[in-house]
Design a protein around this motif. Structure first.
Motif, PDB file in Angstrom:
ATOM      1  N   GLU A 104     -24.434 -12.257  26.295  1.00 31.33           N
ATOM      2  CA  GLU A 104     -23.297 -13.019  26.820  1.00 31.33           C
ATOM      3  C   GLU A 104     -22.406 -13.509  25.682  1.00 31.33           C
ATOM      4  OE1 GLU A 104     -25.072 -16.118  29.060  1.00 31.33           O
ATOM      5  OE2 GLU A 104     -25.668 -14.816  30.734  1.00 31.33           O
ATOM      6  N   ALA A 105     -23.026 -13.966  24.594  1.00 31.79           N
ATOM      7  CA  ALA A 105     -22.251 -14.436  23.446  1.00 31.79           C
ATOM      8  C   ALA A 105     -21.388 -13.320  22.881  1.00 31.79           C
ATOM      9  CB  ALA A 105     -23.186 -14.988  22.376  1.00 31.79           C
ATOM     10  N   TYR A 106     -21.947 -12.120  22.838  1.00 36.59           N
ATOM     11  CA  TYR A 106     -21.149 -10.979  22.374  1.00 36.59           C
ATOM     12  C   TYR A 106     -19.998 -10.693  23.342  1.00 36.59           C
ATOM     13  CZ  TYR A 106     -19.632  -6.296  21.271  1.00 36.59           C
ATOM     14  OH  TYR A 106     -18.853  -5.212  20.970  1.00 36.59           O
ATOM     15  N   GLY A 107     -20.301 -10.661  24.636  1.00 37.05           N
ATOM     16  CA  GLY A 107     -19.269 -10.369  25.623  1.00 37.05           C
ATOM     17  C   GLY A 107     -18.125 -11.364  25.604  1.00 37.05           C
ATOM     18  N   ARG A 108     -18.419 -12.600  25.253  1.00 36.01           N
ATOM     19  CA  ARG A 108     -17.375 -13.626  25.167  1.00 36.01           C
ATOM     20  C   ARG A 108     -16.676 -13.634  23.822  1.00 36.01           C
ATOM     21  NH1 ARG A 108     -21.567 -16.770  27.471  1.00 36.01           N
ATOM     22  NH2 ARG A 108     -21.872 -17.756  25.438  1.00 36.01           N
ATOM     23  N   GLY A 109     -17.205 -12.880  22.851  1.00 33.72           N
ATOM     24  CA  GLY A 109     -16.701 -12.965  21.481  1.00 33.72           C
ATOM     25  C   GLY A 109     -15.858 -11.791  21.035  1.00 33.72           C
ATOM     26  N   ILE A 110     -15.220 -11.109  21.977  1.00 30.70           N
ATOM     27  CA  ILE A 110     -14.341  -9.991  21.631  1.00 30.70           C
ATOM     28  C   ILE A 110     -12.905 -10.500  21.611  1.00 30.70           C
ATOM     29  CG2 ILE A 110     -13.523  -7.712  22.331  1.00 30.70           C
ATOM     30  CD1 ILE A 110     -16.302  -7.317  23.632  1.00 30.70           C
ATOM     31  N   PRO A 111     -12.201 -10.366  20.498  1.00 37.38           N
ATOM     32  CA  PRO A 111     -10.865 -10.952  20.378  1.00 37.38           C
ATOM     33  C   PRO A 111      -9.822 -10.185  21.188  1.00 37.38           C
ATOM     34  CG  PRO A 111     -11.391  -9.695  18.420  1.00 37.38           C
ATOM     35  CD  PRO A 111     -12.626  -9.694  19.259  1.00 37.38           C
ATOM     36  N   PRO A 112      -8.620 -10.738  21.303  1.00 35.93           N
ATOM     37  CA  PRO A 112      -7.565 -10.062  22.067  1.00 35.93           C
ATOM     38  C   PRO A 112      -7.057  -8.799  21.372  1.00 35.93           C
ATOM     39  CG  PRO A 112      -6.746 -12.086  21.073  1.00 35.93           C
ATOM     40  CD  PRO A 112      -8.222 -12.070  20.858  1.00 35.93           C
ATOM     41  N   ARG A 113      -6.257  -8.036  22.099  1.00 36.80           N
ATOM     42  CA  ARG A 113      -5.806  -6.718  21.672  1.00 36.80           C
ATOM     43  C   ARG A 113      -5.078  -6.753  20.331  1.00 36.80           C
ATOM     44  NH1 ARG A 113      -1.067  -3.599  22.453  1.00 36.80           N
ATOM     45  NH2 ARG A 113      -1.517  -1.354  22.596  1.00 36.80           N
ATOM     46  N   ASP A 114      -4.193  -7.707  20.116  1.00 39.39           N
ATOM     47  CA  ASP A 114      -3.420  -7.724  18.878  1.00 39.39           C
ATOM     48  C   ASP A 114      -4.314  -7.935  17.659  1.00 39.39           C
ATOM     49  OD1 ASP A 114      -3.922 -10.334  19.769  1.00 39.39           O
ATOM     50  OD2 ASP A 114      -2.180 -11.156  18.722  1.00 39.39           O
ATOM     51  N   VAL A 115      -5.368  -8.734  17.821  1.00 38.63           N
ATOM     52  CA  VAL A 115      -6.310  -8.949  16.718  1.00 38.63           C
ATOM     53  C   VAL A 115      -7.087  -7.671  16.435  1.00 38.63           C
ATOM     54  CG1 VAL A 115      -8.339 -10.246  15.969  1.00 38.63           C
ATOM     55  CG2 VAL A 115      -6.485 -11.416  17.194  1.00 38.63           C
ATOM     56  N   LEU A 116      -7.553  -7.006  17.478  1.00 39.75           N
ATOM     57  CA  LEU A 116      -8.296  -5.756  17.301  1.00 39.75           C
ATOM     58  C   LEU A 116      -7.455  -4.708  16.580  1.00 39.75           C
ATOM     59  CD1 LEU A 116      -9.960  -5.500  20.829  1.00 39.75           C
ATOM     60  CD2 LEU A 116     -11.141  -5.941  18.665  1.00 39.75           C
ATOM     61  N   LEU A 117      -6.189  -4.604  16.936  1.00 36.04           N
ATOM     62  CA  LEU A 117      -5.320  -3.614  16.298  1.00 36.04           C
ATOM     63  C   LEU A 117      -5.063  -3.964  14.835  1.00 36.04           C
ATOM     64  CD1 LEU A 117      -2.748  -2.976  19.175  1.00 36.04           C
ATOM     65  CD2 LEU A 117      -4.543  -1.427  18.359  1.00 36.04           C
ATOM     66  N   GLU A 118      -4.966  -5.255  14.538  1.00 30.44           N
ATOM     67  CA  GLU A 118      -4.778  -5.667  13.145  1.00 30.44           C
ATOM     68  C   GLU A 118      -6.028  -5.364  12.322  1.00 30.44           C
ATOM     69  OE1 GLU A 118      -4.784  -7.894   9.587  1.00 30.44           O
ATOM     70  OE2 GLU A 118      -5.978  -8.600  11.289  1.00 30.44           O
ATOM     71  N   TRP A 119      -7.191  -5.568  12.904  1.00 34.11           N
ATOM     72  CA  TRP A 119      -8.433  -5.221  12.209  1.00 34.11           C
ATOM     73  C   TRP A 119      -8.501  -3.726  11.945  1.00 34.11           C
ATOM     74  CZ3 TRP A 119     -12.736  -8.351  15.264  1.00 34.11           C
ATOM     75  CH2 TRP A 119     -12.554  -9.721  15.005  1.00 34.11           C
ATOM     76  N   ALA A 120      -8.100  -2.934  12.924  1.00 32.30           N
ATOM     77  CA  ALA A 120      -8.117  -1.479  12.739  1.00 32.30           C
ATOM     78  C   ALA A 120      -7.217  -1.075  11.577  1.00 32.30           C
ATOM     79  CB  ALA A 120      -7.675  -0.784  14.025  1.00 32.30           C
ATOM     80  N   GLU A 121      -6.063  -1.673  11.482  1.00 29.31           N
ATOM     81  CA  GLU A 121      -5.120  -1.322  10.419  1.00 29.31           C
ATOM     82  C   GLU A 121      -5.702  -1.601   9.040  1.00 29.31           C
ATOM     83  OE1 GLU A 121      -1.673   0.271   8.863  1.00 29.31           O
ATOM     84  OE2 GLU A 121      -2.403   0.277  10.944  1.00 29.31           O
ATOM     85  N   ARG A 122      -6.531  -2.624   8.921  1.00 30.67           N
ATOM     86  CA  ARG A 122      -7.142  -2.949   7.628  1.00 30.67           C
ATOM     87  C   ARG A 122      -8.069  -1.834   7.127  1.00 30.67           C
ATOM     88  NH1 ARG A 122      -9.481  -9.087   8.293  1.00 30.67           N
ATOM     89  NH2 ARG A 122      -7.730 -10.005   9.434  1.00 30.67           N
TER      90      ARG A 122
END
Length: 283
Positions: free
Chosen positions: A195-213
Motif C-alpha cells: 500500500e505504501a508503494y501504491g500511494r508513493g508514485i509521483p504525478p506524471r510531470d515528476v515521472l517525466l522529469e526523472w526519465a529525462e535525467r
C-alpha cells in the motif's frame, strides 16, 4: 536465501557466487525473483547472479513501519543494496518494474556499469495497465488490497485480460504465482508495505522529469522489448533506447511483458551477446 539489513528492514536475496562479472536482477511489483529462474539457470555458470527480494508485495519479511517505500525510496534501496554488498561494475537487469531508471535519476547508480531494461515501466507509465491502476486504487481503499489478494488465489483472476493475464502470453505455473501472491494475502504487514508503494508514485510531470535525467547515464544500455506487449507501449522501448548515449533496442517476438517467462532462451541470448560485446569493448 541470504539476508542483509538495509535502512527499510531485512532484505532476503539469492547470490549464486563465483568470480564472474556481477549481474543484479530486479523483479517487478507483486512478482518475486523467481521470475528470473530460467535466465539465471543459464547464466549462473558464467556470471555471479544476485537477486534481491525487494519489498514490492511478494516479500516474506515486512519492512519497518516508518520505511520509505515510495517509488523513489524503493529505487534507492537498490543502490543501498549494492553498496552494502560492495558490488561493483554491476550489470543491473530489470523487467516489468522501472526502479533502475529512478535510481539513475537520483544519483544512486555509481556502482552500475551497464543496464539491461526488459519490457519495463518508463516515462509516465507507472504503474502500467489496468492491473497497475487497480493496485494504486486499492492501495487507497481500506481493505482493498486484502480483497484483491484473495481474488488472486483463483486462476480466472490471474489470467484475466487487462490484468495479470496480460503480463505473460503463457500461463505462469500455479506454484510460482502462489509464491508471488501468498505473502500479501497472508500478512497484513506485507499489504501495508505494498500500500505504501501504491500511494508513493509521483504525478506524471515528476515521472517525466526523472526519465529525462537518465540521459546522464553513460554506460551501455540494452533495451529489450516484447513484440506483443500490451502493457508497455512499443514507442516507450524506442524512446528509452534513444534516451541513453549508448542505448540499443532488441525486440523479442512471441512475448508479453514477462519476457523471462515467455521467451527465456531468447532473452538469455540477448543478454549474453550484450555483455560479451560491451565487456570486450571496455578492455
Amino acid at each position: 536465501m541470504a539476508e542483509i539489513e538495509l535502512s527499510a528492514g531485512t532484505i532476503e536475496y539469492t547470490d549464486t557466487g563465483g568470480s564472474g562479472p556481477v549481474l543484479v536482477f530486479v523483479h517487478g511489483v507483486t512478482v518475486a525473483p523467481s521470475q528470473w529462474r530460467h535466465v539465471v539457470a543459464e547464466l549462473s555458470g558464467e556470471y555471479r547472479c544476485v537477486l534481491p527480494h525487494l519489498p514490492l508485495g511478494s516479500h516474506l519479511r515486512p519492512m519497518r513501519p516508518d520505511a520509505d517505500l515510495s517509488l523513489r525510496g524503493l529505487a534507492m534501496l537498490i543502490g543501498e543494496f549494492l553498496e552494502k554488498l560492495d558490488l561493483r561494475d554491476v550489470t543491473l537487469v530489470q523487467n516489468d518494474w522501472g526502479g533502475a531508471q529512478v535510481l539513475v535519476a537520483h544519483g544512486g547508480a555509481e556502482r552500475v556499469a551497464r543496464m539491461v531494461l526488459v519490457a519495463c515501466e518508463a516515462f509516465d507509465n507507472y504503474p502500467p495497465g489496468i492491473a497497475g491502476r487497480l493496485l494504486t486504487l486499492t492501495a487507497r481503499v481500506p481493505g482493498g488490497l486484502a480483497l484483491l489478494t484473495q481474488l488472486l488465489r483463483f486462476r480466472a483472476a490471474r489470467r484475466a485480460p487487462g490484468g495479470w493475464g496480460w503480463m505473460s502470453k503463457r500461463p505462469v505455473p500455479d506454484e510460482v504465482m502462489d509464491e508471488w501472491f501468498r505473502p500479501a494475502r497472508e500478512q497484513a504487514a506485507v499489504r501495508r508495505d505494498l500500500e505504501a508503494y501504491g500511494r508513493g508514485i509521483p504525478p506524471r510531470d515528476v515521472l517525466l522529469e526523472w526519465a529525462e535525467r537518465n540521459r546522464s547515464f553513460g554506460g551501455p544500455v540494452l533495451v529489450v522489448w516484447a513484440a506483443e506487449d500490451r502493457l508497455m507501449p512499443a514507442e516507450h522501448g524506442r524512446r528509452l533506447a534513444a534516451l541513453y548515449p549508448q542505448g540499443r533496442l532488441v525486440t523479442i517476438p512471441d512475448s508479453y511483458t514477462l519476457v523471462p517467462e515467455d521467451q527465456p532462451a531468447a532473452l538469455t541470448a540477448a543478454i549474453r551477446a550484450f555483455l560479451s560485446e560491451t565487456r570486450a569493448a571496455a578492455r
